[in-house]
Write a protein that holds these residues in place. Structure first.
Motif, PDB file in Angstrom:
ATOM      1  N   VAL A  19     -20.519  -8.997  50.800  1.00  0.00           N
ATOM      2  CA  VAL A  19     -20.939  -8.673  52.162  1.00  0.00           C
ATOM      3  C   VAL A  19     -19.808  -8.077  52.991  1.00  0.00           C
ATOM      4  O   VAL A  19     -20.014  -7.109  53.727  1.00  0.00           O
ATOM      5  CB  VAL A  19     -21.485  -9.949  52.866  1.00  0.00           C
ATOM      6  CG1 VAL A  19     -21.686  -9.726  54.347  1.00  0.00           C
ATOM      7  CG2 VAL A  19     -22.772 -10.394  52.215  1.00  0.00           C
ATOM      8  N   ALA A  20     -18.620  -8.647  52.846  1.00  0.00           N
ATOM      9  CA  ALA A  20     -17.521  -8.287  53.747  1.00  0.00           C
ATOM     10  C   ALA A  20     -16.454  -7.404  53.121  1.00  0.00           C
ATOM     11  O   ALA A  20     -15.642  -6.818  53.831  1.00  0.00           O
ATOM     12  CB  ALA A  20     -16.863  -9.563  54.264  1.00  0.00           C
ATOM     13  N   GLY A  21     -16.427  -7.320  51.822  1.00  0.00           N
ATOM     14  CA  GLY A  21     -15.377  -6.560  51.164  1.00  0.00           C
ATOM     15  C   GLY A  21     -14.290  -7.493  50.642  1.00  0.00           C
ATOM     16  O   GLY A  21     -14.436  -8.717  50.683  1.00  0.00           O
ATOM     17  N   PRO A  22     -13.184  -6.934  50.173  1.00  0.00           N
ATOM     18  CA  PRO A  22     -12.120  -7.746  49.553  1.00  0.00           C
ATOM     19  C   PRO A  22     -11.337  -8.557  50.593  1.00  0.00           C
ATOM     20  O   PRO A  22     -10.228  -8.193  50.999  1.00  0.00           O
ATOM     21  CB  PRO A  22     -11.239  -6.701  48.867  1.00  0.00           C
ATOM     22  CG  PRO A  22     -11.450  -5.460  49.655  1.00  0.00           C
ATOM     23  CD  PRO A  22     -12.874  -5.515  50.161  1.00  0.00           C
ATOM     24  N   LEU A  31     -12.077 -11.259  58.353  1.00  0.00           N
ATOM     25  CA  LEU A  31     -12.758 -11.547  59.617  1.00  0.00           C
ATOM     26  C   LEU A  31     -14.269 -11.327  59.488  1.00  0.00           C
ATOM     27  O   LEU A  31     -15.057 -12.107  60.041  1.00  0.00           O
ATOM     28  CB  LEU A  31     -12.168 -10.700  60.743  1.00  0.00           C
ATOM     29  CG  LEU A  31     -10.715 -11.033  61.116  1.00  0.00           C
ATOM     30  CD1 LEU A  31     -10.175 -10.021  62.121  1.00  0.00           C
ATOM     31  CD2 LEU A  31     -10.602 -12.451  61.638  1.00  0.00           C
ATOM     32  N   ARG A  32     -14.683 -10.293  58.747  1.00  0.00           N
ATOM     33  CA  ARG A  32     -16.118 -10.073  58.514  1.00  0.00           C
ATOM     34  C   ARG A  32     -16.718 -11.216  57.698  1.00  0.00           C
ATOM     35  O   ARG A  32     -17.820 -11.684  57.969  1.00  0.00           O
ATOM     36  CB  ARG A  32     -16.361  -8.740  57.807  1.00  0.00           C
ATOM     37  CG  ARG A  32     -16.167  -7.515  58.685  1.00  0.00           C
ATOM     38  CD  ARG A  32     -16.667  -6.240  58.013  1.00  0.00           C
ATOM     39  NE  ARG A  32     -16.025  -5.952  56.739  1.00  0.00           N
ATOM     40  CZ  ARG A  32     -14.889  -5.274  56.590  1.00  0.00           C
ATOM     41  NH1 ARG A  32     -14.252  -4.802  57.659  1.00  0.00           N
ATOM     42  NH2 ARG A  32     -14.398  -5.056  55.386  1.00  0.00           N
ATOM     43  N   ALA A  33     -15.974 -11.674  56.696  1.00  0.00           N
ATOM     44  CA  ALA A  33     -16.450 -12.784  55.868  1.00  0.00           C
ATOM     45  C   ALA A  33     -16.582 -14.056  56.709  1.00  0.00           C
ATOM     46  O   ALA A  33     -17.586 -14.769  56.611  1.00  0.00           O
ATOM     47  CB  ALA A  33     -15.500 -13.017  54.697  1.00  0.00           C
ATOM     48  N   LEU A  34     -15.596 -14.321  57.532  1.00  0.00           N
ATOM     49  CA  LEU A  34     -15.647 -15.496  58.396  1.00  0.00           C
ATOM     50  C   LEU A  34     -16.817 -15.405  59.372  1.00  0.00           C
ATOM     51  O   LEU A  34     -17.543 -16.384  59.579  1.00  0.00           O
ATOM     52  CB  LEU A  34     -14.326 -15.637  59.165  1.00  0.00           C
ATOM     53  CG  LEU A  34     -14.213 -16.839  60.087  1.00  0.00           C
ATOM     54  CD1 LEU A  34     -14.384 -18.136  59.317  1.00  0.00           C
ATOM     55  CD2 LEU A  34     -12.876 -16.810  60.812  1.00  0.00           C
ATOM     56  N   GLU A  35     -17.040 -14.223  59.911  1.00  0.00           N
ATOM     57  CA  GLU A  35     -18.162 -14.018  60.836  1.00  0.00           C
ATOM     58  C   GLU A  35     -19.506 -14.256  60.133  1.00  0.00           C
ATOM     59  O   GLU A  35     -20.396 -14.909  60.678  1.00  0.00           O
ATOM     60  CB  GLU A  35     -18.106 -12.597  61.397  1.00  0.00           C
ATOM     61  CG  GLU A  35     -19.161 -12.288  62.425  1.00  0.00           C
ATOM     62  CD  GLU A  35     -19.033 -10.866  62.943  1.00  0.00           C
ATOM     63  OE1 GLU A  35     -20.071 -10.175  62.970  1.00  0.00           O
ATOM     64  OE2 GLU A  35     -17.921 -10.457  63.300  1.00  0.00           O
TER      65      GLU A  35
END
Length: 162
Positions: A19-22, A31-35
């Motif tokens: 979803v967020a990339g590496p 930050l995208r993964a955490l979001e």
């Protein structure tokens, strides 16, 4: 992540990478993964609060035992809680692919493995016969190695509780 991993620890980490990339190498991806993880947890918390409120009302009416279709909050895993059903379906399919890949040929129940393979191949769509098997398996007191993939199959179909 240590406390909230809705589709299993390893599958959640892997799905966050999809979803967020590496996220292990790039701060913006982290930050995208955490979001994404925080958004899922917020929806899950709403579901748990809703369940608790419903149980309090039921208990006040004298219904001490939950309905068979209502899982307790501790069993509300196997589903990526999201405001968009497609994300939940993608997460379940992702986890099923990891489960299928990691199974030894002789270790998984053949009927369950067939359902998982069919679910992966069709993106979550199942035949009436497969739906009957899933429904039957969900009502039995199955061991975790059967219950977990069946829970993911249900989530991949877009159904949290049936």
């Amino acid at each position: 992540m240590g406390l909230y991993h809705p589709i299993g620890h390893r599958a959640t980490l892997s799905f966050l990478g999809e979803v967020a990339g590496p996220y292990q190498h790039h701060e913006s991806a982290l930050l995208r993964a955490l979001e994404a993880l925080e958004a899922s947890r917020a929806v899950w918390r709403e579901e748990v609060a809703s369940y608790i409120n419903a149980r309090v009302k039921q208990k006040r009416l004298g219904r001490r035992v939950p309905s068979p279709g209502d899982p307790p909050p501790s069993r509300m895993g196997g589903h990526w809680y999201a405001s968009t059903p497609d994300v939940s379906r993608r997460a379940a399919l992702h986890a099923l692919k990891l489960w299928e890949r990691d199974q030894r040929p002789d270790s998984a129940n053949p009927e369950v493995r067939s359902i998982v393979r069919g679910c992966i191949a069709t993106g979550g769509r199942l035949t009436d016969e497969q739906l009957d098997i899933v429904s039957r398996r969900r009502t039995l007191d199955e061991p975790e190695e059967v219950r977990w993939p069946i829970t993911l199959v249900v989530s991949a179909r877009g159904v949290v509780r049936a």
